[in-house]
Enzyme design. Sequence first.
Site, mmCIF file in Angstrom:
data_model
loop_
_atom_site.group_PDB
_atom_site.id
_atom_site.type_symbol
_atom_site.label_atom_id
_atom_site.label_comp_id
_atom_site.label_asym_id
_atom_site.label_seq_id
_atom_site.Cartn_x
_atom_site.Cartn_y
_atom_site.Cartn_z
ATOM 1 N N ASP A 1 0.822 -1.218 0.000
ATOM 2 C CA ASP A 1 0.000 0.000 0.000
ATOM 3 C C ASP A 1 0.854 1.266 0.000
ATOM 4 O O ASP A 1 0.355 2.352 -0.255
ATOM 5 C CB ASP A 1 -0.936 -0.009 1.218
ATOM 6 C CG ASP A 1 -2.018 1.052 1.142
ATOM 7 O OD1 ASP A 1 -2.452 1.388 0.024
ATOM 8 O OD2 ASP A 1 -2.440 1.567 2.195
ATOM 9 N N SER B 1 -6.740 5.417 0.174
ATOM 10 C CA SER B 1 -6.994 4.227 -0.633
ATOM 11 C C SER B 1 -8.495 3.916 -0.608
ATOM 12 O O SER B 1 -9.125 3.984 0.447
ATOM 13 C CB SER B 1 -6.216 3.033 -0.085
ATOM 14 O OG SER B 1 -4.836 3.319 -0.023
ATOM 15 N N GLN C 1 -4.786 -0.651 -7.393
ATOM 16 C CA GLN C 1 -5.454 0.146 -6.370
ATOM 17 C C GLN C 1 -6.151 1.340 -7.006
ATOM 18 O O GLN C 1 -5.599 2.002 -7.891
ATOM 19 C CB GLN C 1 -4.444 0.663 -5.340
ATOM 20 C CG GLN C 1 -5.066 1.487 -4.226
ATOM 21 C CD GLN C 1 -4.004 2.046 -3.271
ATOM 22 O OE1 GLN C 1 -3.519 3.148 -3.461
ATOM 23 N NE2 GLN C 1 -3.644 1.273 -2.258
#
Length: 291
Positions: A207, A231, A281
């Site tokens: 991430d 996110s 993502q």
Amino acid sequence: MTSNALDDLVRLLDLENLEVNIFRGESRDLGGRSVYGGQVVGQALVAAARTTSDAMPHSLHAYFLRPGEMTQSIVYDVDRVRDGRTFAARRVQAIQNGKPILSMIASFQRPEPGLSHQQTMPDVPAPETLDDQDALRDRWLALHPDAPERARRALLRQTAIEFRPVSPTDPFTPEPHAPAQHIWFRASGTLPDDAMLHRCVLAYASDFSLLSTALLPHARSYLSQDMVVASIDHAVWFHRDFRADDWLLYSMDAPTAQGSRGLSRGQIWTRSGELVASVAQESLMRDISDT
């Protein structure tokens, strides 16, 4: 030998078993406004793995539903969706204050042979030839002595993951760049010989930097005061075995951004050229400069 931050990450991923299919994990403040998304993804994968046997995760798909509180623990509720001869599926809800902050489904597979091919790894400088994050941090803070205290704390915090970007950009004074970057990373010490733990550590690390890739063309960074960034969803596919405490190359690009959302993609390689994971993502990139 492990760093204090890596020891803490290993403890963070060792969830407490509260009841059948229910686990609890602690939270950490990494200098953001809410719990770091990779922490919740990594812990959710641990929770799912605790309910399987003789299988390894090959994919996960997670949605971030609410910002997590860094001062509170998180409860993980696992639903054993399917147990087949080869594949198993688990749905995990991460819960704080009675509300889900993340919903994830993960798929596990028992080992089996099959056809194999992969793309060629990008040709980039070796990690030993690049500045480490401490040198970059010191340089940036020296250039910006009046940096906001929150940003200084975030940069000075010891991390469980070591990063060496191929083309570093100053987060305080970003300039427009093509939406692509390469970053070497590894755990900041030696991890136990536990293949599941190595996948959970990679999920945790995956991430970092993806969202910033989509900001590069717009001369913004995760420290920009006129941006709200987070996110929205996160997916990881595990292809081959690896060690998260050996150098891995994270090759990222962001093909589009629109409607306050950006899409970023990543491929993760061993330094010997094996493609071990792919990541995608979608992120929130809300410009608040005019509000």
